[in-house]
Write an enzyme that holds these catalytic residues in place. Structure first.
Site, short mmCIF file in Angstrom:
data_model
loop_
_atom_site.label_atom_id
_atom_site.label_comp_id
_atom_site.label_asym_id
_atom_site.label_seq_id
_atom_site.Cartn_x
_atom_site.Cartn_y
_atom_site.Cartn_z
CG ASP A 1 2.29 15.65 8.44
OD1 ASP A 1 2.11 16.65 8.15
OD2 ASP A 1 3.46 15.16 8.47
CE1 TYR B 1 7.35 5.57 18.00
CE2 TYR B 1 4.78 4.91 18.44
CZ TYR B 1 5.62 5.07 18.86
OH TYR B 1 6.86 4.84 19.89
CD GLU C 1 1.33 6.32 13.65
OE1 GLU C 1 1.12 7.26 14.48
OE2 GLU C 1 2.31 6.24 12.63
CB THR D 1 7.15 8.86 5.88
OG1 THR D 1 5.74 9.93 5.71
CG2 THR D 1 7.49 8.92 4.54
CG ASP E 1 10.46 0.26 24.53
OD1 ASP E 1 10.24 -0.99 25.59
OD2 ASP E 1 11.10 0.90 24.30
#
Length: 292
Positions: free
Chosen positions: A75, A189, A148, A187, A176
């Site tokens: 990916d 991070y 993302e 699907t 964080d």
């Protein structure tokens, strides 16, 4: 028809993979372009000569309208290939030489079938939304992301990310950081941070906190028409912004603007395998002996 090949030098290609790939290209008399890193790996490791005229550096540049990009790896390789693709209307297919592979549509054993589908116009694709990211001074221009955008701490101390959606404050994430994800990236991070899995056809974006210090913080789903502004508050002056597989330093007080991009990617998807069947396979949901 032209095949735009992309892979990264660190992908563990086997000699059989390379032979199968170029045999399929030759069998269909495809023209091809190949990125320099992949071309050098093919020549140095396997002794196959690559025409220098077929090699491209950086982005793919202008290619014929009937081209297809084929990314060889996992990916991460496919994400990088999409970033290199100048014309986002060209379909992108992935051959999984990696591990989990939610985005790749073919296995290394399915290379011949993939190229047959391309040659005979049977390649099934699905439009996937992209995020447009502005305000990253290190980049100097707008960025695109398929999966993302994550604002996260760079040092050991936590950061605060003030998150505003369409002018309304959703939360001030102390911890964080926070992930802004597309359905495609749900699907990736976001999932590892406790976000929901979202079918790729859904018209939404996800806000997923990273290790929030307020235990009441939960992921939030917003419309994909939303304009999201992240204001960074970093105690030591710097934080990090990851845009898919690329990272940039950001500073205290930076405002990062995120919205759905006007262009989309045409991602190849497997024939006769739904998103839900992929979840069952990749996440081993059927491994429960009670389902047998």
């Amino acid at each position: 028809m032209k095949i735009i090949l992309f892979s990264r030098s660190q992908v563990a290609h086997a000699a059989a993979d390379i032979e199968r790939l170029f045999d399929a290209i030759g069998r269909h008399s495809f023209d091809y372009a190949i990125n320099r890193e992949f071309a050098e790996a093919v020549e140095n490791r396997f002794g196959r000569a690559i025409d220098p005229a077929a090699v491209y550096d950086g982005s793919t540049g202008r290619q014929p309208a009937d081209s297809a990009m084929v990314c060889c790896g996992g990916d991460g390789t496919l994400l990088e290939g999409i970033h290199r693709l100048s014309d986002k209307s060209i379909p992108v297919a992935g051959i999984n030489f990696g591990h989990l592979g939610f985005l790749t549509s073919a296995t290394r054993e399915g290379v011949d079938d993939l190229f047959d589908d391309i040659a005979y116009g049977r390649l099934a694709t699905q439009p996937r939304s992209l995020l447009e990211v502005r305000g990253v001074s290190e980049a100097g221009h707008a960025l695109l992301a398929l999966n993302e955008v994550a604002a996260q701490r760079l040092e050991a101390t936590m950061i605060k990310v003030e998150t505003v959606v369409d002018g309304q404050t959703v939360a001030q994430y102390n911890g964080d950081g926070v992930i802004v994800s597309t359905p495609t990236g749900s699907t990736a991070y976001s999932l590892s941070a406790g976000g929901p899995i979202v079918a790729p056809e859904c018209a939404c974006l996800l806000l997923t906190p990273l290790a929030p210090h307020n235990f009441g913080m939960r992921p939030v789903v917003v419309p994909d028409t939303a304009r999201i502004v992240l204001t960074i508050h970093a105690r030591r002056g710097e934080a990090m912004l990851s845009v898919d597989n690329r990272t940039y330093r950001i500073s205290d007080g930076d405002r990062i603007e995120i919205s759905r991009a006007s262009e989309r990617i045409l991602l190849a998807v497997p024939h006769n395998i739904s998103f839900y069947e992929t979840l069952h396979s990749k996440m081993m949901w059927d491994a429960d002996i009670r389902n047998r």
